[in-house]
Design an enzyme around this catalytic site. Sequence first.
Site, short mmCIF file in Angstrom:
data_model
loop_
_atom_site.label_atom_id
_atom_site.label_comp_id
_atom_site.label_asym_id
_atom_site.label_seq_id
_atom_site.Cartn_x
_atom_site.Cartn_y
_atom_site.Cartn_z
N LYS A 53 28.72 45.90 61.51
CA LYS A 53 28.66 46.96 62.53
C LYS A 53 27.92 46.46 63.77
O LYS A 53 28.36 46.67 64.89
CB LYS A 53 27.98 48.22 61.95
N GLN A 97 22.53 53.96 57.35
CA GLN A 97 23.47 53.47 56.33
C GLN A 97 23.18 54.14 54.98
O GLN A 97 22.03 54.20 54.54
CB GLN A 97 23.36 51.94 56.24
N ASP A 120 28.22 58.98 62.95
CA ASP A 120 28.89 59.00 61.64
C ASP A 120 29.61 60.32 61.39
O ASP A 120 30.37 60.44 60.44
CB ASP A 120 27.85 58.79 60.53
N1 GUN Z 1 28.08 54.05 53.44
C1 GUN Z 1 29.38 53.92 53.11
N2 GUN Z 1 30.17 54.29 54.14
C2 GUN Z 1 29.35 54.68 55.13
C3 GUN Z 1 29.57 55.15 56.46
O1 GUN Z 1 30.69 55.32 56.93
N3 GUN Z 1 28.44 55.42 57.16
C4 GUN Z 1 27.21 55.25 56.67
N4 GUN Z 1 26.18 55.57 57.45
N5 GUN Z 1 26.96 54.82 55.46
C5 GUN Z 1 28.03 54.53 54.70
#
Ligand code: GUN
Length: 285
Positions: A53, A97, A120
Amino acid sequence: MATIIDGKALAAKIRQEIANEVNSVAAAAGRRPGLAVIQVGADPASSVYVRNKKKACEEAGIVSFGYDLPEDASQEQLLELIEALNQDERVDGILCQLPLPDHMDEFTVLNAIRPEKDVDGFHPVNVGLLSTGHKSLVSCTPAGVLEMLKAYNIEIKGKRCVIIGRSNIVGKPVAQLMLREHATVTIAHSRTVDLPKICRDADILIAAVGRAEMVTADYIKPGATVIDVGINRNEQGKLVGDVRFEEASQIAGAITPVPGGVGPMTIAMLLKNTVQAYRQARGIL
Ligand code: GUN
């Protein structure tokens, strides 16, 4: 043989478009968009996602701010960090995350992120806006699924869409998005009776269960579009989706591979959401 929906190529194209947009908007506004990425603990899969990311941000000209808290950090510490980032004008998007360590309450933490910075799309305000059909920050994997369907001109309106999985991250928001696009939507899950039969009704089948290669050819209507959201390791340690690709691709009309399908789109949508949050914060519409 089905059309292979190439998420990797589509994501690369979108990322390039975002980079161009960031260049022109940031030059006019005098500041680049910024994304804060928080990781608590050192779960190896999360570390890979977070690294990807941040790298994608930098390639698109978005400034990334990384925050790594130890596994035993207190929830108070995390909430204080989030509040500081809520106030920080360099930060347009905040991503925490998941999963969080067991001693933290996910709902409390996600609720602490200002909805305008919730790239998100997990905050209840954004979830509520999506489900009432209003503009909001939409969670990245569902947004990526929709973007792929549109890019490949797959008709959604009036079609039957079955989603396997009811998670807050994928199943529920993707159902809302498909409903907004006028599909007839069914959410199936682990307790659904006669799952293959229900799936065989689907013009668009979206698998988001997290079980390696669970979806076999007998779940699929001939010619259907199959979107595989799963990322799993099989017994040989190979990266596979929720769908048994070889046999499914013989019967589907279009299908996403794993890797190279939904995964890259998720990151592209995160960048898109960050630019959307930046534009809204600065009143650039
Ligand atoms: N963990 C698994 N997928 C995601 C996501 O799309 N965003 C976040 N913040 N954590 C995750």
